[in-house]
Scaffold this motif. Structure first.
Motif, short mmCIF file in Angstrom:
data_model
loop_
_atom_site.label_atom_id
_atom_site.label_comp_id
_atom_site.label_asym_id
_atom_site.label_seq_id
_atom_site.Cartn_x
_atom_site.Cartn_y
_atom_site.Cartn_z
N CYS A 8 -6.23 -4.07 -1.56
CA CYS A 8 -4.94 -4.33 -2.22
C CYS A 8 -4.42 -5.73 -1.93
CB CYS A 8 -3.89 -3.33 -1.73
SG CYS A 8 -3.97 -1.70 -2.47
N PHE A 9 -4.91 -6.33 -0.85
CA PHE A 9 -4.31 -7.58 -0.37
C PHE A 9 -5.17 -8.81 -0.69
CE2 PHE A 9 -3.07 -3.98 2.23
CZ PHE A 9 -1.70 -4.01 2.02
N ASN A 10 -6.22 -8.61 -1.49
CA ASN A 10 -6.92 -9.76 -2.05
C ASN A 10 -7.07 -9.48 -3.54
OD1 ASN A 10 -9.22 -8.04 -2.33
ND2 ASN A 10 -9.96 -8.64 -0.29
N THR A 11 -8.02 -10.06 -4.20
CA THR A 11 -8.14 -9.84 -5.65
C THR A 11 -9.42 -9.09 -6.02
OG1 THR A 11 -9.23 -11.99 -5.96
CG2 THR A 11 -6.83 -11.94 -6.14
N THR A 12 -10.00 -8.36 -5.06
CA THR A 12 -11.25 -7.65 -5.36
C THR A 12 -11.01 -6.41 -6.21
OG1 THR A 12 -11.09 -6.48 -3.25
CG2 THR A 12 -12.42 -8.49 -3.29
N ILE A 13 -9.77 -5.92 -6.26
CA ILE A 13 -9.42 -4.85 -7.18
C ILE A 13 -8.18 -5.28 -7.95
CG2 ILE A 13 -10.40 -3.03 -5.74
CD1 ILE A 13 -7.57 -2.31 -4.86
N GLU A 14 -7.92 -4.61 -9.06
CA GLU A 14 -6.79 -5.00 -9.89
C GLU A 14 -5.46 -4.66 -9.25
OE1 GLU A 14 -6.05 -4.94 -14.64
OE2 GLU A 14 -6.50 -3.00 -13.73
N TYR A 15 -5.43 -3.56 -8.53
CA TYR A 15 -4.17 -3.10 -7.94
C TYR A 15 -3.80 -3.96 -6.74
CZ TYR A 15 -0.45 0.23 -7.11
OH TYR A 15 0.79 0.82 -6.98
N SER A 16 -2.52 -4.02 -6.45
CA SER A 16 -2.03 -4.77 -5.30
C SER A 16 -0.91 -3.98 -4.64
CB SER A 16 -1.49 -6.13 -5.74
OG SER A 16 -0.22 -5.97 -6.36
N CYS A 17 -0.42 -4.48 -3.53
CA CYS A 17 0.71 -3.86 -2.85
C CYS A 17 1.95 -4.75 -2.92
CB CYS A 17 0.36 -3.55 -1.40
SG CYS A 17 -0.89 -2.25 -1.24
N GLY A 18 1.94 -5.70 -3.83
CA GLY A 18 3.10 -6.57 -4.02
C GLY A 18 3.01 -7.89 -3.29
N TYR A 19 1.90 -8.10 -2.60
CA TYR A 19 1.67 -9.39 -1.94
C TYR A 19 0.18 -9.49 -1.64
CZ TYR A 19 1.53 -6.70 2.44
OH TYR A 19 1.21 -5.82 3.42
N ASP A 20 -0.28 -10.68 -1.31
CA ASP A 20 -1.68 -10.86 -0.93
C ASP A 20 -1.81 -12.04 0.03
OD1 ASP A 20 -1.58 -13.14 -2.61
OD2 ASP A 20 -2.40 -12.02 -4.31
N PHE A 21 -2.96 -12.15 0.66
CA PHE A 21 -3.19 -13.27 1.57
C PHE A 21 -4.69 -13.52 1.66
CE2 PHE A 21 -2.51 -9.34 3.89
CZ PHE A 21 -3.61 -9.25 4.74
N PRO A 22 -5.11 -14.78 1.73
CA PRO A 22 -6.53 -15.11 1.63
C PRO A 22 -7.39 -14.54 2.75
CG PRO A 22 -5.23 -17.06 2.18
CD PRO A 22 -4.26 -15.99 1.80
N GLU A 23 -6.81 -14.31 3.94
CA GLU A 23 -7.59 -13.77 5.05
C GLU A 23 -8.14 -12.38 4.73
OE1 GLU A 23 -4.30 -16.36 6.82
OE2 GLU A 23 -4.53 -14.91 5.19
#
Length: 282
Positions: free
Chosen positions: A198-213
């Motif tokens: 959820c926290f990168n772009t490997t899936i379409e869904y997210s949790c409202g934020y992301d981070f490169p690590e």
């Protein structure tokens, strides 16, 4: 006849929406579709260390302003389990004391002042309702009241997941602080692979934020098949999210439901999600 059973645990987890830190998709090399709004007090300006440090203090104020014991005692009757890290409660053997941020409203006010908001600020907090259970909504409302006490003046948006869920998925446009009720504490290491995605772009869904690590953490976790090495990677993720105060849980509990021979199979399946099954009366 009917008999009581328990579904998987439910929790109230705060997500600091809008912290879209991945600006270039590492899988495609293209700019991400998310909108980064650095006007939000809890977001900060990328590439400006001072502003990012202030935003971190504001995010920390959100969690230390929450009286988790009061949530558990007054709403759950002491039957829940409080939590500080995202998706891990203190009843779990995986809990680490370093993740605990005890309730301290005076400290929360100090953090807000140091973060540039001595008089607090106004915001919208999304607490999904209608397709979530009433206990979750009640806890969310209590958290908002606690925030008000320290100057985080939140107006509640009670729209359901069906209304705003697209901001987490296809649009990746969530820029509000929001509360999720997903699933309770995750004790099985295998479920974390999908969650961390959820926290990168490997899936379409997210949790409202992301981070490169999250790219590296996710890639290493995918390759782990043994429990202890996997938990070392998961703990690294939990440390990062905690230290940045990007998300934090508050309390977990079990939702009871009634089951028996006259409960339809589709109703029983729905009980493993968010809602109680419909019971045929007789």
């Amino acid at each position: 006849y009917h008999f009581a059973k328990f579904v998987r645990g439910t929790g109230a987890t705060v997500h600091m929406g809008g912290n879209w830190r991945i600006r270039i998709d590492q899988l495609t090399g293209e700019p991400t579709i998310s909108t980064y709004d650095d006007s939000k007090p809890w977001v900060g300006t990328l590439d400006d260390p001072d502003e990012m440090a202030k935003a971190l203090l504001v995010r920390k104020a959100f969690t230390v302003a929450i009286d988790r014991d009061a949530l558990n005692d007054s709403i759950l009757g002491g039957t829940g389990c409080i939590a500080y890290a995202v998706m891990i409660d203190i009843c779990s053997s995986r809990h680490q004391e370093r993740w605990e941020n005890p309730y301290d409203p005076d400290y929360a006010r100090e953090l807000l002042a140091e973060g540039g908001y001595p008089d607090g600020f106004d915001l919208t907090v999304w607490i999904p309702s209608g397709d979530t259970n009433e206990t979750f909504v009640e806890i969310g409302q209590a958290i908002v009241n606690m925030w008000h006490e320290v100057g985080i003046r939140a107006n509640i948006d009670g729209a359901g997941y069906a209304v705003r869920g697209n901001e987490l998925a296809h649009g990746r446009q969530m820029n509000d602080v929001w509360l999720g009720d997903w699933g309770g504490p995750r004790v099985n290491f295998e479920v974390w692979t999908g969650y961390i995605a959820c926290f990168n772009t490997t899936i379409e869904y997210s949790c409202g934020y992301d981070f490169p690590e999250a790219y590296d953490i996710h890639a290493r976790l995918v390759n782990e098949t043994e429990e202890e090495p996997a938990w070392e990677v998961i703990t690294e993720f939990l440390d990062l999210v905690h230290d940045e105060y990007l998300s934090f849980s508050t309390v977990f509990w079990f939702d009871p439901y009634v089951a028996g021979p006259r409960v339809a199979s589709d109703s029983l399946m729905s009980a493993t999600g968010k809602n109680f099954p419909e019971i045929e009366s007789f």
